[in-house]
Design a protein around this motif. Structure first.
Motif, PDB file in Angstrom:
ATOM      1  N   MET A  29       1.037  -1.144   0.084  1.00 59.85           N
ATOM      2  CA  MET A  29      -0.119  -0.006   0.044  1.00 59.85           C
ATOM      3  C   MET A  29       0.847   1.236   0.063  1.00 59.85           C
ATOM      4  N   PHE A  30       1.839   1.111   0.715  1.00 56.06           N
ATOM      5  CA  PHE A  30       2.771   2.307   0.759  1.00 56.06           C
ATOM      6  C   PHE A  30       3.326   2.666  -0.650  1.00 56.06           C
ATOM      7  N   MET A  31       3.813   1.500  -1.290  1.00 56.05           N
ATOM      8  CA  MET A  31       4.306   1.551  -2.769  1.00 56.05           C
ATOM      9  C   MET A  31       3.276   2.158  -3.646  1.00 56.05           C
ATOM     10  N   ILE A  32       2.048   2.281  -3.336  1.00 57.88           N
ATOM     11  CA  ILE A  32       1.010   2.619  -4.261  1.00 57.88           C
ATOM     12  C   ILE A  32       0.633   4.083  -4.009  1.00 57.88           C
ATOM     13  N   GLU A  33       0.609   4.330  -2.771  1.00 54.16           N
ATOM     14  CA  GLU A  33      -0.084   5.801  -2.072  1.00 54.16           C
ATOM     15  C   GLU A  33       1.408   6.696  -2.098  1.00 54.16           C
ATOM     16  N   VAL A  34       2.259   6.440  -1.653  1.00 55.34           N
ATOM     17  CA  VAL A  34       3.390   7.508  -1.264  1.00 55.34           C
ATOM     18  C   VAL A  34       3.945   8.011  -2.690  1.00 55.34           C
ATOM     19  N   PRO A  35       4.196   7.236  -3.833  1.00 56.28           N
ATOM     20  CA  PRO A  35       4.659   7.710  -5.070  1.00 56.28           C
ATOM     21  C   PRO A  35       3.691   8.885  -5.617  1.00 56.28           C
ATOM     22  N   GLU A  48       6.329  26.771  -5.246  1.00 55.30           N
ATOM     23  CA  GLU A  48       6.563  27.275  -3.956  1.00 55.30           C
ATOM     24  C   GLU A  48       5.245  27.370  -3.076  1.00 55.30           C
ATOM     25  N   ASP A  49       4.502  26.632  -3.389  1.00 58.39           N
ATOM     26  CA  ASP A  49       3.200  26.331  -2.280  1.00 58.39           C
ATOM     27  C   ASP A  49       3.659  25.654  -1.271  1.00 58.39           C
ATOM     28  N   TYR A  50       4.083  26.289  -0.214  1.00 53.46           N
ATOM     29  CA  TYR A  50       4.581  25.850   0.936  1.00 53.46           C
ATOM     30  C   TYR A  50       3.686  25.293   1.866  1.00 53.46           C
ATOM     31  N   TYR A  51       2.374  26.039   1.608  1.00 51.38           N
ATOM     32  CA  TYR A  51       1.148  25.819   2.522  1.00 51.38           C
ATOM     33  C   TYR A  51       0.819  24.390   2.261  1.00 51.38           C
ATOM     34  N   ALA A  52       0.495  24.256   0.891  1.00 51.44           N
ATOM     35  CA  ALA A  52       0.130  22.760   0.658  1.00 51.44           C
ATOM     36  C   ALA A  52       1.250  21.949   0.721  1.00 51.44           C
ATOM     37  N   SER A  53       2.594  22.243   0.565  1.00 52.92           N
ATOM     38  CA  SER A  53       3.776  21.192   0.688  1.00 52.92           C
ATOM     39  C   SER A  53       3.505  20.669   2.077  1.00 52.92           C
ATOM     40  N   GLY A  54       3.193  21.735   3.099  1.00 52.51           N
ATOM     41  CA  GLY A  54       3.273  21.326   4.525  1.00 52.51           C
ATOM     42  C   GLY A  54       2.298  20.315   4.748  1.00 52.51           C
ATOM     43  N   HIS A  58       3.039  16.158   5.866  1.00 45.85           N
ATOM     44  CA  HIS A  58       2.364  15.758   7.099  1.00 45.85           C
ATOM     45  C   HIS A  58       1.938  14.272   6.834  1.00 45.85           C
ATOM     46  N   LYS A  59       1.082  14.405   5.434  1.00 43.16           N
ATOM     47  CA  LYS A  59       0.561  12.964   5.031  1.00 43.16           C
ATOM     48  C   LYS A  59       1.515  11.858   4.889  1.00 43.16           C
ATOM     49  N   VAL A  60       2.594  12.147   4.135  1.00 45.02           N
ATOM     50  CA  VAL A  60       3.456  11.282   3.787  1.00 45.02           C
ATOM     51  C   VAL A  60       4.475  11.060   5.053  1.00 45.02           C
ATOM     52  N   LYS A  61       4.528  11.884   5.800  1.00 44.33           N
ATOM     53  CA  LYS A  61       5.494  11.548   7.172  1.00 44.33           C
ATOM     54  C   LYS A  61       4.947  10.352   7.704  1.00 44.33           C
ATOM     55  N   SER A  62       3.632  10.288   8.159  1.00 40.70           N
ATOM     56  CA  SER A  62       3.069   9.079   8.741  1.00 40.70           C
ATOM     57  C   SER A  62       3.595   7.861   8.188  1.00 40.70           C
ATOM     58  N   SER A  63       3.484   7.815   6.845  1.00 37.70           N
ATOM     59  CA  SER A  63       3.631   6.530   6.179  1.00 37.70           C
ATOM     60  C   SER A  63       4.909   5.981   6.395  1.00 37.70           C
ATOM     61  N   MET A  69      11.275   4.812   9.243  1.00 40.17           N
ATOM     62  CA  MET A  69      12.313   5.278   8.502  1.00 40.17           C
ATOM     63  C   MET A  69      12.479   6.687   9.017  1.00 40.17           C
ATOM     64  N   GLU A  70      13.269   6.971   9.917  1.00 39.23           N
ATOM     65  CA  GLU A  70      13.448   8.077  10.870  1.00 39.23           C
ATOM     66  C   GLU A  70      13.896   9.266  10.091  1.00 39.23           C
ATOM     67  N   LYS A  71      14.874   9.161   8.967  1.00 37.87           N
ATOM     68  CA  LYS A  71      15.583  10.238   8.554  1.00 37.87           C
ATOM     69  C   LYS A  71      14.354  11.028   7.462  1.00 37.87           C
ATOM     70  N   GLU A  72      13.691   9.977   6.983  1.00 39.32           N
ATOM     71  CA  GLU A  72      12.747  10.878   5.913  1.00 39.32           C
ATOM     72  C   GLU A  72      11.556  11.293   6.785  1.00 39.32           C
ATOM     73  N   THR A  73      11.241  10.699   8.018  1.00 38.98           N
ATOM     74  CA  THR A  73      10.143  11.354   8.905  1.00 38.98           C
ATOM     75  C   THR A  73      10.596  12.610   9.622  1.00 38.98           C
ATOM     76  N   LEU A  74      11.896  12.776   9.935  1.00 38.89           N
ATOM     77  CA  LEU A  74      12.312  13.990  10.485  1.00 38.89           C
ATOM     78  C   LEU A  74      12.353  15.117   9.312  1.00 38.89           C
ATOM     79  N   LEU A  75      12.720  14.695   8.172  1.00 37.70           N
ATOM     80  CA  LEU A  75      12.844  15.776   7.185  1.00 37.70           C
ATOM     81  C   LEU A  75      11.486  16.071   6.726  1.00 37.70           C
ATOM     82  N   LEU A  76      10.499  15.483   6.670  1.00 38.13           N
ATOM     83  CA  LEU A  76       8.993  15.829   6.392  1.00 38.13           C
ATOM     84  C   LEU A  76       8.628  16.485   7.646  1.00 38.13           C
ATOM     85  N   GLN A  77       8.926  16.153   8.625  1.00 39.73           N
ATOM     86  CA  GLN A  77       8.546  16.880   9.859  1.00 39.73           C
ATOM     87  C   GLN A  77       8.902  18.375   9.792  1.00 39.73           C
TER      88      GLN A  77
END
Length: 120
Positions: A29-35, A48-54, A58-63, A69-77
């Protein structure tokens, strides 16, 4: 990261016990949704729509968090936090670039993990 590395899946084990079939379903499911979400995030970043990017970060971070996957989680956070607070938004493109640099390797890691689980 070596070609034999796979995810530890500690977060999934805590949630679901040691159930390889469930792990495979979650990873697939990750391989379908996250890409798809990643493409949306990339598009919002390009305009440069940073509001929508944020919001997407948030959505991708939870996956990523669910897979441990800590590095990715922290960057997205960090992207999410800066976008939400409208602080240090000039750093968001650099943070996204760091996320992008490991994105493909992360997908490969997940695919290796799926293959390993299917061999069990």
């Amino acid at each position: 990261m070596s070609e034999n590395d796979i995810l530890e899946l500690e977060q999934l084990k805590e949630s679901f016990g040691d159930d390889p079939e469930t792990f495979i379903a979650v990873l697939e499911m990750f391989m379908i949704e996250v890409p798809n979400d990643y493409e949306d995030l990339k598009n919002k970043m390009s305009i440069e729509d940073y509001y929508a990017s944020g919001l997407l970060a948030h959505k991708v971070k939870s996956s990523y968090r669910m897979l441990g996957m800590e590095k990715e989680t922290l960057l997205l956070q960090e992207i999410e936090n800066r976008a939400k607070r409208k602080e240090q938004i000039e750093e968001i493109p650099r943070l996204f670039k760091q996320f992008q640099d490991g994105y493909e390797e992360g997908l490969k890691l997940i695919m290796r993990t799926i293959k390993s689980l299917k061999r069990r």
